[in-house]
Design a protein around this motif. Structure first.
Motif, short mmCIF file in Angstrom:
data_model
loop_
_atom_site.label_atom_id
_atom_site.label_comp_id
_atom_site.label_asym_id
_atom_site.label_seq_id
_atom_site.Cartn_x
_atom_site.Cartn_y
_atom_site.Cartn_z
N LEU A 89 0.82 -1.21 0.00
CA LEU A 89 0.00 0.00 0.00
C LEU A 89 0.85 1.26 0.00
CD1 LEU A 89 -2.88 1.03 0.00
CD2 LEU A 89 -2.89 0.93 2.50
N ALA A 90 1.96 1.23 0.73
CA ALA A 90 2.85 2.40 0.75
C ALA A 90 3.46 2.65 -0.63
CB ALA A 90 3.95 2.21 1.79
N ARG A 98 -0.89 -2.20 8.98
CA ARG A 98 -1.84 -1.40 8.20
C ARG A 98 -1.12 -0.35 7.35
NH1 ARG A 98 -4.90 -1.46 12.99
NH2 ARG A 98 -4.61 0.78 13.37
N ILE A 99 0.12 -0.03 7.67
CA ILE A 99 0.86 0.93 6.86
C ILE A 99 1.04 0.42 5.45
CG2 ILE A 99 3.12 2.04 6.55
CD1 ILE A 99 3.35 2.22 9.57
N THR A 100 1.42 -0.84 5.32
CA THR A 100 1.68 -1.41 4.00
C THR A 100 0.50 -2.21 3.47
OG1 THR A 100 2.76 -3.30 5.08
CG2 THR A 100 4.18 -1.49 4.31
N GLY A 101 -0.58 -2.28 4.25
CA GLY A 101 -1.77 -2.94 3.76
C GLY A 101 -1.80 -4.44 3.99
N ALA A 142 -8.82 -1.99 6.78
CA ALA A 142 -10.23 -1.89 6.47
C ALA A 142 -10.44 -1.49 5.01
CB ALA A 142 -10.90 -0.88 7.39
N GLU A 143 -11.52 -1.94 4.44
CA GLU A 143 -11.83 -1.67 3.04
C GLU A 143 -11.98 -0.18 2.79
OE1 GLU A 143 -12.42 -3.12 -0.88
OE2 GLU A 143 -11.73 -4.09 0.96
N ASP A 144 -12.54 0.56 3.78
CA ASP A 144 -12.74 1.99 3.55
C ASP A 144 -11.43 2.74 3.46
OD1 ASP A 144 -12.13 1.60 6.20
OD2 ASP A 144 -13.52 3.09 6.97
N VAL A 145 -10.38 2.22 4.14
CA VAL A 145 -9.07 2.85 4.03
C VAL A 145 -8.53 2.67 2.61
CG1 VAL A 145 -6.68 2.81 4.83
CG2 VAL A 145 -8.55 2.56 6.47
N LEU A 146 -8.66 1.47 2.07
CA LEU A 146 -8.21 1.22 0.70
C LEU A 146 -8.99 2.07 -0.29
CD1 LEU A 146 -7.88 -2.69 0.78
CD2 LEU A 146 -6.13 -0.97 1.27
#
Length: 445
Positions: free
Chosen positions: A120-121, A423-426, A430-434
């Protein structure tokens, strides 16, 4: 079954070349339908593109990227067509006629994330690279895309796992042949990790300022010369300048580039007590913008006769600028000098009409920006989201360190710290963050 998506990968408008991308299981069939047959993987081939009804669309270069060796990890294709609007529209219409779907913003990169091609980062680094306006932003985004934060997070996670293993060994096997000091061995590792996270949070704040811009507020009394200074630094008439006090009634932001960094310079409403509702709102906005700025420049009318108090919110290290220095000094000049010394402000004198003085001021501002934002290397964390999760992990580790006697609580806090870092790199999220992350992308990326 996953949809096959398509979208232009280049900006709209007249251009020599436009690129249209496809991704999904139907990419190969669509490419064969329009171009006649599949080219060799990753080898550009010149083809005549024809719609399903045989109509010629264009002569173009086509590329084929079979899964998993593609940006998204799926079967993918690209059409490099002539950049006329009619050509691009004809190609998009033909693709839609084959049952393909127009991609949503960021959907290509989201698929790359979901297929393990990027964390994600790194995906955020892609967005930052597209948006980069300065050399510093480009360097920082490339470092992010290269996986700098992911590597740092992986190292922190390994340290957490090692510490957690020691705590859980002490909790789960108290009567087994486990060293009596096994839990104590985890504490130095936690201390080291706490220090590393504190440094990373500080770096994240610097990285956010590189991304969004270093904020400089011009503050002071009405008619002090703030708007004239803004126009001189911007090298254009960005703000209206008149002899009437209170001309500026809102915050006027001008982007600059100083020392390779993005800077937001703001001219603010002159700060004074007023019964005018519009001007009062401007003063409120000026104070709010000034409070959140990285640097405040208190502009003082060097020829003014009526001393005015310094505006609220000035801090040591801010600048006091005596403007209109080409005019005979007034009482305001002496008052400002005394206040500047008391507040530990850096004092400068300037006439906006003097080119040399303006260049000197610009260099002083540049030096401050570079000293605040430059570092030996780009920070690993660069966004408020990163800083918030690092802060959450840090708080958990400090709580774990405080649980000297209750090892079960310490172990739980270490475990929750690990989840925050994941959660930093996924790794988890949560789906809403993505949705929030990828919705900021442009279509086609």
């Amino acid at each position: 079954m996953t949809d096959t998506i398509f979208a232009p990968a280049t900006a709209p408008g007249r251009a020599a070349v436009a690129v249209v991308r496809l991704s999904g299981p139907g990419s190969g069939d669509a490419l064969k339908t329009l171009a006649g047959k599949l080219p060799q993987p990753r080898l550009a081939s010149l083809r005549r593109l024809k719609a399903a009804d045989g109509r010629l669309i264009d002569q173009a270069l086509v590329l084929w990227f079979p899964s998993p060796a593609s940006y998204t990890g799926e079967d993918s294709a690209e059409f490099h067509v002539h950049g006329g609007a009619a050509v691009v529209a004809g190609l998009l219409e033909a693709l839609a006629g084959l049952g393909l779907r127009l991609a949503e913003p960021g959907e290509f990169t989201r698929r790359a994330f979901e297929n393990g091609k990027l964390d994600l980062a790194q995906a955020e680094g892609v967005a930052d690279l597209i948006d980069a306006e300065t050399e510093a932003q480009r360097r920082q985004a490339l470092d992010q895309l290269d996986g700098a934060l992911g590597r740092a997070q992986s190292g922190w996670r390994d340290q957490l796992i090692e510490a957690l293993a020691m705590f859980e060994a002490a909790v789960d096997f108290p009567d087994e042949e486990v060293p009596a000091d096994v839990a104590d061995r985890a504490r130095p590792a936690l201390d080291l990790l706490i220090a590393e996270l504190e440094a990373a949070i500080e770096g994240a704040e610097r990285g956010e300022r590189v991304r969004e811009g270093f904020r400089i507020a011009l503050v002071g009394a009405p008619n002090a010369g703030k708007s004239t200074l803004l126009n001189a630094l911007a090298r254009r008439e960005a703000a209206i300048v008149t002899a009437i006090p209170g001309t500026t009634r809102d915050v006027i932001e001008v982007p600059l580039r100083l020392g390779g960094y993005k800077v937001l310079l703001a001219d603010t409403a002159g700060q004074r007590d007023t019964a005018d509702e519009v001007e009062a709102e401007g003063v409120r906005r000026a104070q709010a913008w000034s409070a959140s700025a990285d640097l405040r420049v208190w502009v003082v009318d060097g020829a003014g006769e009526t001393p005015a108090p310094p505006p609220p919110g000035l801090k040591a290290g801010d600048f006091c600028l005596i403007s209109k220095a080409d005019l005979p000094p007034g009482a305001e000049t002496g008052r400002a000098q005394v206040e500047a010394r008391a507040l530990e402000l850096e004092l400068h004198r300037l006439s906006a009409r003097e080119t040399e003085g303006l260049a000197a001021l610009e260099q002083v501002l540049t030096d401050r920006v570079v000293s605040e934002l430059a570092g030996s290397e780009p920070p690993a964390a660069t966004r408020l989201r990163h800083a918030a999760l690092l802060s959450e992990a840090l708080a958990r580790l400090k709580r774990a360190r405080a649980h000297d006697e209750d090892l079960e609580l310490a172990a739980e806090d270490v475990r929750l710290a690990g989840r925050a870092l994941d959660r930093i790199t996924g790794r988890i999220g949560a789906e809403d963050v993505l949705d929030r992350v990828f919705s900021s992308f442009c279509i086609g990326k």
